[in-house]
Design an enzyme around this catalytic site. Structure first.
Site, PDB file in Angstrom:
ATOM      1  N   LYS A   1      42.265 101.382   2.694  1.00 17.65           N
ATOM      2  CA  LYS A   1      41.465 101.620   1.855  1.00 17.65           C
ATOM      3  C   LYS A   1      42.063 102.249   0.350  1.00 17.65           C
ATOM      4  O   LYS A   1      41.553 101.783  -0.637  1.00 17.65           O
ATOM      5  CB  LYS A   1      40.303 102.407   2.106  1.00 17.65           C
ATOM      6  CG  LYS A   1      39.420 101.772   2.999  1.00 17.65           C
ATOM      7  CD  LYS A   1      38.029 102.190   3.244  1.00 17.65           C
ATOM      8  CE  LYS A   1      37.055 101.474   3.995  1.00 17.65           C
ATOM      9  NZ  LYS A   1      37.815 100.918   5.531  1.00 17.65           N
TER      10      LYS A   1
HETATM   11  C1  PLP Z   1      37.742 100.054   6.335  1.00 22.56           C
HETATM   12  C2  PLP Z   1      38.576  99.677   7.628  1.00 22.56           C
HETATM   13  C3  PLP Z   1      38.818  98.402   8.074  1.00 22.56           C
HETATM   14  C4  PLP Z   1      37.752  97.261   7.877  1.00 22.56           C
HETATM   15  O1  PLP Z   1      37.941  96.672   6.613  1.00 22.56           O
HETATM   16  P1  PLP Z   1      36.905  95.877   5.614  1.00 22.56           P
HETATM   17  O2  PLP Z   1      37.352  95.476   4.510  1.00 22.56           O
HETATM   18  O3  PLP Z   1      35.595  96.690   5.657  1.00 22.56           O
HETATM   19  O4  PLP Z   1      36.607  94.788   6.780  1.00 22.56           O
HETATM   20  C5  PLP Z   1      39.593  98.230   9.292  1.00 22.56           C
HETATM   21  N1  PLP Z   1      40.456  99.195   9.347  1.00 22.56           N
HETATM   22  C6  PLP Z   1      40.424 100.572   8.740  1.00 22.56           C
HETATM   23  C7  PLP Z   1      41.523 101.670   9.297  1.00 22.56           C
HETATM   24  C8  PLP Z   1      39.518 100.830   7.787  1.00 22.56           C
HETATM   25  O5  PLP Z   1      39.538 102.049   7.121  1.00 22.56           O
END
Ligand code: PLP
Length: 489
Positions: A102
């Site tokens: 993120k």
């Molecule tokens: C947020 C997140 C996801 C999922 O990603 P999306 O874009 O919401 O589908 C997968 N793995 C981790 C570690 C995350 O923080």
């Protein structure tokens, strides 16, 4: 480039307006009016740095910010803070300040919002409000910390996040940030934030005091576009390493929750990036698996708490953007489906739309499969992966066995294994009985001969800067008191 709403009547707005607004007044999400076919142009420039590539891609979408402003935003976001690395066909997206992918979006969003705010002549301070179950909160705090013209307030369930996640948040520095624990669960925190956003009286009062509320959640187009960059980067990297030839199609595997990350890969495909299948990987909350197999989206089920918590989601908000494409950009149809989801908890798409989804494959992995995969990849391939990434690994294996499509694949590796050290030790059969999360970090390091990311090292010794805890019905008061105390700091 202009943007339209997935539920709109075709009204177009500029990129800076879309970034500032986040969500359209009709409840829809902003999408670009078209996707620039950029691949042929970019393949001639293979070997660009991550920041250079980000500039080439993002400027096609956010073109009213000004080239120099955009360059500066990208530099401020990523320089020395974030990098992407391909290793053993994993595209590691977690080398950032919070050790989860993120960061790619939440380091960039504040910088582009700052530029958009200037462009739109907005003088109020923007207050980013977020309820978090762990990862997003820290990434938002980190991204917005000390960004001029913004404040960020994060609410988390006091007893509902891991010790490491809590420590990451309550040690956050920055004069414009606030972290508040809620006596309640994540749902309480989230509905508290929603009711603040829905309180027009409060918003009016805040505006008079010079504040505008906004959110950093993953439906903002300013978070989505920068995620396209690393798929191009990963592809070119495979070409440079001669694992593929330029033009070869690869499959992309994405551990999926809110559908943002995999949608960015799909957008890359629409821009000409040679991608075969987009492999959507879920944990036991397998709403998307069912949807991709049947064309029926049905959220009427219990949320299961898993060891890949960032994917514990029943409503994948960004799927709305794919539905919009699958229905030939028919906003009325998209609106109808979303309203059905809201009122009945289920919707079903047309046969044509279903056919459109053939670019995608969906499956899921349970905890036993995830543990086995973590152990297998470590023992046999010397690769240590986290529980989210392992979901992708398992699903790729299922896909290959089912289809015999063994072409080169890239698995998006979304978090450092050190973010979930307890699960990783359990999977590897390392004894951690009676140890706390911080001790387990060291145990994992000593047993695997890998490195603890800097931001998690010595976390237990960092000074706690935020210790406010409030009742779940006192969130507005806590927000106001923070804002008034720190006005124009
Ligand atoms: C947020 C997140 C996801 C999922 O990603 P999306 O874009 O919401 O589908 C997968 N793995 C981790 C570690 C995350 O923080």
């Amino acid at each position: 480039m202009k943007f339209i709403s997935t539920r709109g009547k075709g009204e177009i707005i500029s990129s800076s307006e879309a970034i500032i607004k986040g969500i359209a007044d009709d409840g829809g999400l902003y999408v670009p009016v078209e996707f620039p076919k950029l691949y042929d142009n970019l393949k001639k420039k293979m070997g660009l740095s991550y920041e250079e590539l980000a500039y080439e891609i993002i400027r096609k979408f956010f073109d009213d910010i000004g080239d120099e402003n955009l360059k500066e935003a990208i530099r401020q976001a990523y320089s020395g803070k974030f990098f992407v690395r391909e290793e053993k066909n994993f595209l590691e997206l977690y080398h950032g300040p919070t050790s989860a992918f993120k960061d790619a979006a939440l380091l960039f969003l504040p910088q582009i919002m700052k530029a958009a705010k200037r462009k739109e002549n907005i003088n109020e301070e923007i207050v980013i409000l977020t309820a978090t179950s762990g990862d997003t909160g820290k990434a938002a705090l980190q991204g917005f910390s000390n960004v001029e013209g913004f404040k960020v307030v994060v609410y988390y369930p006091e007893k509902g996040v891991s010790a490491i996640q809590q420590k990451q948040m309550v040690t956050q520095e920055g004069s414009n940030v606030k972290v508040i624990g809620i006596r309640g669960n994540f749902d309480n925190a989230q509905s508290g934030v929603k009711s603040i956003f829905g309180d027009n009286e409060l918003k009016k009062k805040l505006k008079e005091e010079g504040f505008l509320l906004s959110s950093a959640n993953s439906i903002n187009i300013g978070r989505l576009i920068p995620q396209i960059v690393y798929y191009f980067y990963g592809y070119f990297d495979l070409v440079n390493k001669q694992k593929i030839k330029e033009g070869d199609k690869i499959n992309i595997v994405v551990p999926t929750g809110n559908f943002g990350n995999i949608l960015a890969a799909y957008y890359g495909k629409k821009m000409g990036l040679p991608i075969g299948k987009l492999i959507c990987s879920s944990n036991e909350n397998n709403v998307l698996t069912d949807f991709l197999k049947t064309g029926i989206y049905d959220k009427r089920r219990e949320l299961i708490l898993t060891e890949s918590p960032s994917m514990d989601i029943l409503i994948s908000s960004n799927l709305e953007r794919l539905l919009f494409e699958a229905n030939n950009r028919d906003s009325l149809e998209t609106k109808k489906l979303m309203e059905e989801l809201n009122s009945k908890g289920v919707y079903s798409i047309s046969p044509n739309a279903k056919e459109f989804l053939n670019d995608f494959y969906g499956d899921y992995a349970n905890i036993h499969e995830v543990y086995d995969a973590i152990k297998y990849a470590y023992d046999k391939e010397g690769y240590l992966m986290d529980t989210h990434t392992a979901v992708g690994y398992v699903v790729l294996d299922k896909y290959r066995k089912e289809t015999s499509d063994y072409r080169q694949a890239l698995i998006a590796s979304t978090a450092s294994p050190y973010k979930f050290p307890r699960s990783i030790c359990n999977a590897l059969g390392i004894d951690i009985s009676g140890k706390n999360d911080f001790e387990i970090l060291n145990i994992l390091r000593d047993n695997t001969n890998t490195n603890i990311p800097n931001n998690l090292k010595n976390l237990d010794k960092k000074e706690v800067l935020h210790n406010e805890v409030c009742d779940k019905d006192k969130m507005t008061e806590s927000l106001l008191s923070f804002l008034r105390r720190t006005k124009n700091d």
